[in-house]
Scaffold this motif. Structure first.
Motif, short mmCIF file in Angstrom:
data_model
loop_
_atom_site.label_atom_id
_atom_site.label_comp_id
_atom_site.label_asym_id
_atom_site.label_seq_id
_atom_site.Cartn_x
_atom_site.Cartn_y
_atom_site.Cartn_z
N VAL A 69 54.91 9.46 5.73
CA VAL A 69 55.91 10.43 6.50
C VAL A 69 57.51 9.82 6.71
O VAL A 69 57.49 8.79 6.98
N PRO A 70 57.76 11.48 6.39
CA PRO A 70 59.36 10.86 7.09
C PRO A 70 59.53 10.77 8.62
O PRO A 70 58.95 10.86 9.91
N GLU A 71 60.15 9.58 8.74
CA GLU A 71 61.22 8.78 9.96
C GLU A 71 60.62 10.18 11.11
O GLU A 71 61.52 11.37 10.71
N GLY A 72 60.16 9.80 12.14
CA GLY A 72 60.11 10.81 13.09
C GLY A 72 59.48 12.14 13.10
O GLY A 72 59.07 12.85 14.05
N ARG A 93 60.87 13.22 -3.57
CA ARG A 93 60.20 12.58 -3.91
C ARG A 93 59.68 11.37 -4.72
O ARG A 93 58.83 10.59 -5.24
N SER A 94 61.88 10.50 -4.75
CA SER A 94 61.29 9.27 -4.84
C SER A 94 60.79 7.92 -4.18
O SER A 94 60.11 7.26 -4.74
N VAL A 95 60.83 8.46 -2.63
CA VAL A 95 60.04 8.10 -2.41
C VAL A 95 57.99 7.43 -2.90
O VAL A 95 57.41 6.70 -2.63
N SER A 109 49.26 9.37 -3.97
CA SER A 109 49.08 10.76 -4.31
C SER A 109 49.83 11.33 -3.07
O SER A 109 49.56 11.40 -1.43
N PRO A 110 51.10 12.60 -3.59
CA PRO A 110 51.52 12.74 -2.90
C PRO A 110 50.76 14.66 -1.99
O PRO A 110 49.85 14.57 -2.75
N GLY A 218 66.05 24.90 -1.80
CA GLY A 218 65.23 25.65 -2.26
C GLY A 218 64.62 24.64 -3.88
O GLY A 218 63.62 25.54 -4.14
N ASP A 219 64.79 23.32 -3.81
CA ASP A 219 64.74 22.68 -5.06
C ASP A 219 62.34 21.59 -4.47
O ASP A 219 62.53 20.45 -3.41
N ALA A 220 61.78 22.87 -4.50
CA ALA A 220 60.62 22.07 -4.25
C ALA A 220 59.87 21.39 -4.70
O ALA A 220 59.68 21.01 -4.26
N ARG A 221 60.55 21.51 -6.02
CA ARG A 221 59.53 20.76 -7.01
C ARG A 221 59.79 18.73 -6.60
O ARG A 221 59.25 17.87 -6.49
N ASN A 222 60.92 18.93 -6.69
CA ASN A 222 61.36 17.28 -5.63
C ASN A 222 61.73 16.69 -4.50
O ASN A 222 61.70 16.40 -4.06
N ARG A 223 60.55 17.62 -3.52
CA ARG A 223 59.79 17.21 -2.28
C ARG A 223 58.68 17.31 -2.15
O ARG A 223 58.18 17.60 -3.33
N ILE A 224 58.11 16.03 -1.27
CA ILE A 224 56.94 15.96 -0.83
C ILE A 224 56.77 15.50 0.48
O ILE A 224 58.15 15.33 1.36
N SER A 225 56.64 16.09 1.62
CA SER A 225 55.35 16.07 2.54
C SER A 225 54.79 14.62 3.51
O SER A 225 55.35 13.85 3.75
N THR A 226 54.26 14.54 2.35
CA THR A 226 53.68 12.76 2.90
C THR A 226 52.88 11.97 1.01
O THR A 226 52.58 12.14 0.39
N VAL A 227 53.14 10.77 1.94
CA VAL A 227 52.27 10.13 0.34
C VAL A 227 51.10 9.56 1.10
O VAL A 227 51.09 8.54 2.23
#
Length: 403
Positions: A69-72, A93-95, A109-110, A218-227
């Motif tokens: 997850v993102p730090e914090g 998403r590069s994570v 899996s994201p 607004g670029d949701a395609r290149n974002r994820i919340s968790t892996v």
């Protein structure tokens, strides 16, 4: 002889019931004490079992060795898992690509988090979690039919607490057909809608049109919340977690097994609390009832001496008092269990929400078993408390003195 014994027992029961009915205030006071004990015992049994079931549900739903997850945002991710408290947070998403390249990782899996408004599907905001169907190894394992999808091509799976109208839910003005429904787990997953990434992107677009911006650019395609990460059999979760934090900046790693172990320890303290309260209440009740029955013997000494003059032997006097205690135990404990059940069962979801812990109430047979146990224990406690008084009754002589 057997007939005489039955008749004697029937007479003693009648005398016991008559004595209880004539002293309504005293009967009510003692009955309320037993009822309170049984109510606390039944509630603690049901709540303790619900917490255990919640742990099992969390273990079955977690499904990943590691959660990146993102730090914090570790506590936010844990809240989503435990209580379904809506949250959203993002990282690049590069994570995902960086994690997939690491040694010891078998699958990655994201997931993408959104939160809804309080709309037609329910009275509270719902956590929306998008998953990648091609790489997912968690959500699909919960479903019997993995290929099913809606006529529109969307793939949405609802938690057990999410209300569905005619097989559809509504988010940000758009309607979506639900493909399946998960069984109750007692975790935050029960308040969650899972959908594939394409379906979630449609919901995200509807949110943007309504003026809700979850991502600044607004670029949701290149974002994820968790892996979600599944490790190789020979990989060490702690070692891989340390490696991920060292090589991928800006992330934190939740180790699944450690998270479950630590959470189970925290839950154990709640269970110990419930058990301690039950034992304390039972001890206080037994002592209070013992004092009450001792006072009753002194108060009714003349009554018992008259029975002795009429031919009642010592054992009969003992049985009369024990029958009274048994009737008080059964009646009071049944009333207590009934009141406790009315407070706990209909409002179990609210209780789980207030505790902010995974909680899954048992089925009808399990609850019935706890009710029977609570009645049996409290009735036995009532009879046990009356034993000392019954022994004193047996010492009453025909002239009203206690030997």
């Amino acid at each position: 002889m057997e007939k005489t014994l039955v008749e004697n027992l029937s007479l003693e029961k009648s005398l016991a019931l008559s004595n209880l009915s004539k002293k309504a205030y005293r009967t009510l006071a003692i009955g309320l004490l037993v009822a309170f004990s049984s109510a606390v015992l039944f509630a603690s049994l049901v709540l303790g079992a619900g917490l255990k079931s919640g742990i099992r549900g969390l273990r079955s739903r977690l499904g990943a060795d590691l959660l990146v997850v993102p730090e914090g945002y570790e506590s936010g991710a844990e809240s989503v898992l435990l209580t379904g408290e809506p949250n959203y947070f993002y990282m690049d998403r590069s994570v995902l690509d960086s994690v997939r390249r690491m040694a010891g990782i078998e699958k990655a899996s994201p997931q993408f988090y959104l939160t809804s408004l309080s709309e037609s599907c329910c009275d509270f905001p719902v956590q929306l979690i998008g998953f990648e169907r091609d790489s997912d190894f968690v959500v699909h394992t919960w479903l019997k039919d993995r290929s099913r999808e809606s006529s529109s091509g969307e793939f949405l799976i609802s938690g057990s607490n999410v209300s569905i109208n005619d097989g559809r839910v509504r988010f940000f003005g758009g309607e979506h057909e639900v493909s399946g429904r998960l069984t109750r787990s007692g975790t935050g997953m029960d308040n969650t809608i899972f959908c594939d990434m394409d379906s979630l992107m449609k919901i995200h677009e509807d949110a943007l049109e309504k003026g809700f911006c979850f991502i600044s650019d607004g670029d949701a395609r290149n974002r994820i919340s968790t892996v979600l990460v599944s490790l190789s059999p020979d990989a060490s979760p702690d070692a891989v977690a340390v490696r991920i934090k060292e090589e991928v900046p800006g992330v934190q790693v939740i180790v699944g097994e450690r998270f479950l172990r630590d959470f189970s320890k925290r839950m154990s303290s709640f269970q110990v609390f419930f058990q301690s309260i039950s034992i304390l209440v039972l001890l206080i009740s037994v002592l209070s009832l013992a004092i009450a029955f001792s006072l009753i013997v002194n108060e009714r000494r003349r009554e018992f001496s008259i029975l002795r003059v009429l031919g009642a032997d010592r054992s009969r006097l003992m049985r009369i008092l024990l029958f009274e205690s048994a009737f008080l135990g059964v009646g009071g404990s049944l009333a207590g269990v009934a009141v406790s059940a009315l407070a706990v069962i209909p409002f179990n979801s609210l209780i789980a929400q207030k505790m902010a812990l995974p909680f899954a109430i048992g089925g009808a047979w399990e609850i019935l078993a706890y009710a029977v146990l609570a009645v049996a224990v409290c009735t036995a406690s009532s009879v046990l408390a009356a034993v000392k008084g019954a022994v004193r009754v047996s010492r009453v002589d025909p002239y009203g003195d206690v030997k």
